[in-house]
Scaffold this motif. Structure first.
Motif, mmCIF file in Angstrom:
data_model
loop_
_atom_site.group_PDB
_atom_site.id
_atom_site.type_symbol
_atom_site.label_atom_id
_atom_site.label_comp_id
_atom_site.label_asym_id
_atom_site.label_seq_id
_atom_site.Cartn_x
_atom_site.Cartn_y
_atom_site.Cartn_z
ATOM 1 N N HIS A 124 -15.886 15.872 -75.839
ATOM 2 C CA HIS A 124 -14.690 15.713 -75.020
ATOM 3 C C HIS A 124 -13.732 16.889 -75.196
ATOM 4 O O HIS A 124 -12.604 16.839 -74.700
ATOM 5 C CB HIS A 124 -13.982 14.408 -75.372
ATOM 6 N N ARG A 243 -5.116 13.658 -68.737
ATOM 7 C CA ARG A 243 -5.785 13.787 -67.434
ATOM 8 C C ARG A 243 -6.976 12.837 -67.336
ATOM 9 O O ARG A 243 -7.207 12.209 -66.297
ATOM 10 C CB ARG A 243 -6.258 15.229 -67.222
ATOM 11 N N GLN A 244 -7.705 12.729 -68.440
ATOM 12 C CA GLN A 244 -8.881 11.858 -68.428
ATOM 13 C C GLN A 244 -8.476 10.394 -68.284
ATOM 14 O O GLN A 244 -9.132 9.625 -67.564
ATOM 15 C CB GLN A 244 -9.688 12.059 -69.710
ATOM 16 N N ARG A 246 -5.857 9.247 -66.767
ATOM 17 C CA ARG A 246 -5.441 9.046 -65.375
ATOM 18 C C ARG A 246 -6.644 9.006 -64.434
ATOM 19 O O ARG A 246 -6.754 8.128 -63.570
ATOM 20 C CB ARG A 246 -4.502 10.176 -64.952
ATOM 21 N N THR A 247 -7.560 9.960 -64.611
ATOM 22 C CA THR A 247 -8.713 10.071 -63.724
ATOM 23 C C THR A 247 -9.611 8.840 -63.817
ATOM 24 O O THR A 247 -10.057 8.293 -62.794
ATOM 25 C CB THR A 247 -9.537 11.330 -64.061
ATOM 26 N N GLU A 248 -9.868 8.396 -65.044
ATOM 27 C CA GLU A 248 -10.782 7.277 -65.253
ATOM 28 C C GLU A 248 -10.082 5.924 -65.291
ATOM 29 O O GLU A 248 -10.720 4.892 -65.454
ATOM 30 C CB GLU A 248 -11.578 7.496 -66.549
ATOM 31 N N LYS A 249 -8.735 5.973 -65.138
ATOM 32 C CA LYS A 249 -7.930 4.738 -65.095
ATOM 33 C C LYS A 249 -8.194 3.843 -66.310
ATOM 34 O O LYS A 249 -8.432 2.643 -66.194
ATOM 35 C CB LYS A 249 -8.197 3.976 -63.794
ATOM 36 N N ALA A 271 0.645 9.261 -69.390
ATOM 37 C CA ALA A 271 -0.503 8.854 -68.572
ATOM 38 C C ALA A 271 -0.157 7.708 -67.639
ATOM 39 O O ALA A 271 -0.969 7.319 -66.791
ATOM 40 C CB ALA A 271 -1.668 8.461 -69.469
ATOM 41 N N ASN A 312 -10.068 -2.264 -67.382
ATOM 42 C CA ASN A 312 -10.426 -0.906 -66.942
ATOM 43 C C ASN A 312 -11.024 -0.915 -65.534
ATOM 44 O O ASN A 312 -11.672 -1.884 -65.120
ATOM 45 C CB ASN A 312 -11.424 -0.275 -67.907
#
Length: 312
Positions: A124, A243-244, A246-249, A271, A312
């Motif tokens: 990551h 960012r991750q 937010r992107t992957e909620k 986030a 999620n």
């Protein structure tokens, strides 16, 4: 008759004095490096040993600084039990300071350690250089997989039986009983996570302590810090993690009982989400908390994780 009655009473009293208090007075002093390991040792040793720990409940072994009382505790012990895998970087110096000459048992002996993915960063992009200085390349948090604690238990049974052959049968019986509980825990956990789609099994934690757990139950853990709480993530790493999220909620964000929650709180705010609560990673809770022993710790963590993962 009067001459014999006092003698018989005296003999009975002596027998009581020898048999009743002796078990408590003669318990073997065993020292474990941290609270989770101390609980496993206590389950194996039962009434034949007196267990103490260096790093107690809600305390962080990563940043532990031995005090004079700790030196005394090591010097009094007849057996010292450590996790190994680089977790107790301070143990060798402490044993030398205490002039300890007894056995030191590595509970994780025989376990295949999970290694960091890269020399300086993981898959990551997290920089683990500071963690490597503390732990080396091995992840020390093997207890997060109950099957590894089965190995811990067997190693402890062997060590105690060697130290105290008279109690070997007791240690084996206690160990077998505890292993049965660990197997029940593992089977229950596997059933719970099997009900959750793979895509939802994503969690953010304070530091990277759950790789063994994740591998066992196919849960993907992302962490703000490396395997050690004394490592500091860079601004770039924090930004990438935000960012991750937010992107992957990702909704499952947890801080840990022995860690400062400020960093994760900051990440959660940026986030646009909220921390899900507390997990017990490297230490038990106090006796009146939700994780006073290893089995309770795991069941509590799993319950908390499942509740948030479903969002999620």
């Amino acid at each position: 008759m009067k001459l014999y009655r006092p003698l018989s009473m005296l003999l009975a009293a002596l027998a009581l004095a020898v048999n009743v208090p002796a078990a408590a007075a003669e318990r073997i002093p065993v020292l474990a490096s941290f609270s989770i390991l101390g609980d496993v040792v206590a389950n194996v040793g039962g009434d034949r040993i007196a267990v103490s720990t260096l790093v107690g409940p809600d305390e962080d072994a990563h940043v532990f600084q031995p005090a004079p009382d700790d030196i005394k505790a090591v010097s009094r012990a007849r057996l010292v039990v450590v996790n190994g895998l680089g977790f107790e970087g301070w143990m060798e110096r402490l044993a030398q300071s205490a002039n300890y000459r007894g056995p030191i048992v590595v509970a994780s002996a025989g376990i295949k350690a999970r290694e960091r993915v890269g020399e300086d960063e993981d898959e990551h992009g997290h920089d683990h250089a500071a963690a490597h200085e503390h732990h080396g390349k091995d992840d020390p948090h093997a207890w997060q997989d109950p099957q590894n604690v089965v190995v811990y238990t067997r190693n402890i049974v062997t060590a105690l039986a060697k130290l105290d052959p008279a109690g070997a049968a007791v240690y084996r019986k206690n160990g077998d009983a505890y292993i049965a509980k660990l197997q029940d825990l593992d089977a229950w956990a596997a059933r719970q996570f099997a009900q959750i789609p793979d895509a939802k099994r994503k969690v953010i934690t304070s530091h990277d302590a759950f790789e063994y757990f994740g591998a066992r139950y196919q849960v993907r853990f992302l962490a703000a810090q490396g395997v050690s709480t004394d490592s500091e993530p860079s601004a770039r790493e924090i930004a990438a993690l935000i960012r991750q999220i937010r992107t992957e909620k990702i909704k499952a964000l947890f801080f840990e009982n022995m860690s400062n929650p400020k960093l994760l709180q900051q990440i959660a705010r940026e986030a646009g989400t909220a921390p899900g609560g507390k997990l017990y990673a490297d230490a038990l809770s106090k006796a009146d908390g939700p994780a006073p022993d290893y089995l309770s710790l795991m069941r509590y963590n799993i319950t908390q994780l499942l509740e948030k993962i479903r969002l999620n």
